[in-house]
Motif scaffolding. Structure first.
Motif, short mmCIF file in Angstrom:
data_model
loop_
_atom_site.label_atom_id
_atom_site.label_comp_id
_atom_site.label_asym_id
_atom_site.label_seq_id
_atom_site.Cartn_x
_atom_site.Cartn_y
_atom_site.Cartn_z
N SER A 268 32.22 1.99 -11.22
CA SER A 268 31.19 3.11 -11.06
C SER A 268 31.99 4.29 -11.58
O SER A 268 31.60 5.64 -11.74
N LEU A 269 32.90 3.91 -12.49
CA LEU A 269 33.62 4.88 -13.42
C LEU A 269 32.77 5.82 -14.43
O LEU A 269 32.23 4.81 -15.12
N GLU A 270 32.56 6.83 -14.41
CA GLU A 270 31.69 7.49 -15.57
C GLU A 270 32.60 8.22 -16.65
O GLU A 270 32.15 8.31 -17.82
N SER A 271 33.83 8.45 -16.37
CA SER A 271 34.68 9.22 -17.42
C SER A 271 36.12 9.20 -16.87
O SER A 271 36.38 8.94 -15.63
N VAL B 123 38.51 2.56 -0.59
CA VAL B 123 39.42 1.54 -0.32
C VAL B 123 38.67 0.52 0.73
O VAL B 123 38.20 0.95 1.74
N HIS B 124 38.79 -0.72 0.49
CA HIS B 124 38.25 -1.78 1.42
C HIS B 124 39.08 -3.06 1.30
O HIS B 124 39.69 -3.22 -0.05
N THR B 125 39.03 -3.90 2.15
CA THR B 125 39.49 -5.33 2.11
C THR B 125 38.70 -6.18 2.04
O THR B 125 37.55 -6.10 2.59
N GLU B 126 38.97 -7.21 1.28
CA GLU B 126 38.13 -8.56 1.26
C GLU B 126 39.14 -9.69 1.23
O GLU B 126 39.92 -10.30 0.45
N GLY B 127 39.27 -10.10 2.60
CA GLY B 127 40.09 -11.16 2.87
C GLY B 127 41.62 -10.44 2.80
O GLY B 127 41.82 -9.69 3.31
N ARG B 128 42.50 -11.32 1.87
CA ARG B 128 43.67 -10.74 1.67
C ARG B 128 43.98 -10.03 0.38
O ARG B 128 44.83 -9.89 -0.29
N THR B 129 42.69 -9.49 -0.18
CA THR B 129 42.77 -8.45 -1.34
C THR B 129 42.31 -6.99 -0.72
O THR B 129 41.41 -7.08 -0.01
N VAL B 130 43.06 -6.01 -1.55
CA VAL B 130 42.62 -4.85 -1.55
C VAL B 130 41.89 -4.36 -2.52
O VAL B 130 42.52 -4.51 -3.77
N VAL B 131 40.62 -3.80 -2.42
CA VAL B 131 39.66 -3.15 -3.75
C VAL B 131 39.88 -1.94 -3.41
O VAL B 131 39.51 -1.28 -2.53
N LEU B 132 40.28 -1.33 -4.41
CA LEU B 132 40.36 0.39 -4.85
C LEU B 132 39.24 0.47 -5.77
O LEU B 132 39.31 0.30 -7.27
N ALA B 133 38.23 1.06 -5.30
CA ALA B 133 37.14 1.38 -6.31
C ALA B 133 37.20 2.95 -6.64
O ALA B 133 37.09 3.84 -6.08
N VAL B 134 37.49 3.05 -8.16
CA VAL B 134 37.24 4.50 -8.68
C VAL B 134 36.00 4.88 -8.78
O VAL B 134 34.98 4.37 -9.33
N VAL B 135 35.42 6.29 -8.27
CA VAL B 135 34.36 6.65 -8.32
C VAL B 135 33.84 8.03 -9.15
O VAL B 135 34.95 9.03 -9.05
N GLN B 136 33.16 7.69 -10.10
CA GLN B 136 32.92 8.80 -11.05
C GLN B 136 34.05 9.19 -11.93
O GLN B 136 33.63 8.55 -13.27
N ARG B 137 34.83 9.85 -11.87
CA ARG B 137 35.80 10.51 -12.71
C ARG B 137 37.45 10.03 -12.50
O ARG B 137 37.81 10.12 -11.39
N LEU B 138 37.99 9.44 -13.21
CA LEU B 138 39.45 9.23 -13.08
C LEU B 138 40.21 10.40 -13.93
O LEU B 138 40.51 10.18 -15.06
N ASP B 139 40.73 11.29 -13.13
CA ASP B 139 41.38 12.27 -13.81
C ASP B 139 42.95 12.33 -13.09
O ASP B 139 43.08 11.50 -12.43
N GLU B 140 43.54 13.25 -13.20
CA GLU B 140 44.83 13.25 -12.69
C GLU B 140 44.90 13.31 -11.23
O GLU B 140 45.64 12.70 -10.67
N ALA B 141 43.89 13.88 -10.37
CA ALA B 141 44.01 14.10 -9.06
C ALA B 141 43.37 12.80 -8.62
O ALA B 141 44.12 11.95 -7.80
#
Length: 101
Positions: free
Chosen positions: A72-75, A28-46
């Motif tokens: 950066s999402l792989e699966s 999680v990081h901010t760019e001005g008044r935008t919050v960026v949520l970067a998913v790293v590697q796998r997007l599963d239930e957790a």
């Protein structure tokens, strides 16, 4: 190297620290008044749960928009994909909404 103390949990209104980065697949990081949520590697239930928590905290903050960065999402799993849909409804509360990268 000593381990840092555990985070006390999500911080309401502080988007850049709303998810424990050491344990979360969501950066999680901010760019001005935008919050960026970067998913790293796998997007599963957790990871989907962590993404929804971060998006919810961001939507409650004084920001214009949320970007979900999937570069950066792989699966992903069906549960992870459902979390993306859940983020969309949270982003609807923001002036500039939710965007995917």
């Amino acid at each position: 190297m000593s381990a840092a103390p555990a985070s006390p949990g999500p911080a309401v209104g502080r988007c850049d620290t709303s998810v424990d980065r050491r344990q979360s697949p969501i950066a999680v990081h901010t760019e001005g008044r935008t919050v960026v949520l970067a998913v790293v590697q796998r997007l599963d239930e957790a990871a989907g749960g962590a993404l929804l928590d971060a998006a919810s905290a961001a939507a409650d903050a004084d920001i214009e928009r949320v970007d979900v960065d999937l570069r950066s999402l792989e699966s992903f799993t069906p549960e992870g994909a459902r979390a993306l849909a859940g983020c969309r409804s949270l982003g609807a509360r923001l002036p500039q909404g939710l965007h995917y990268r």
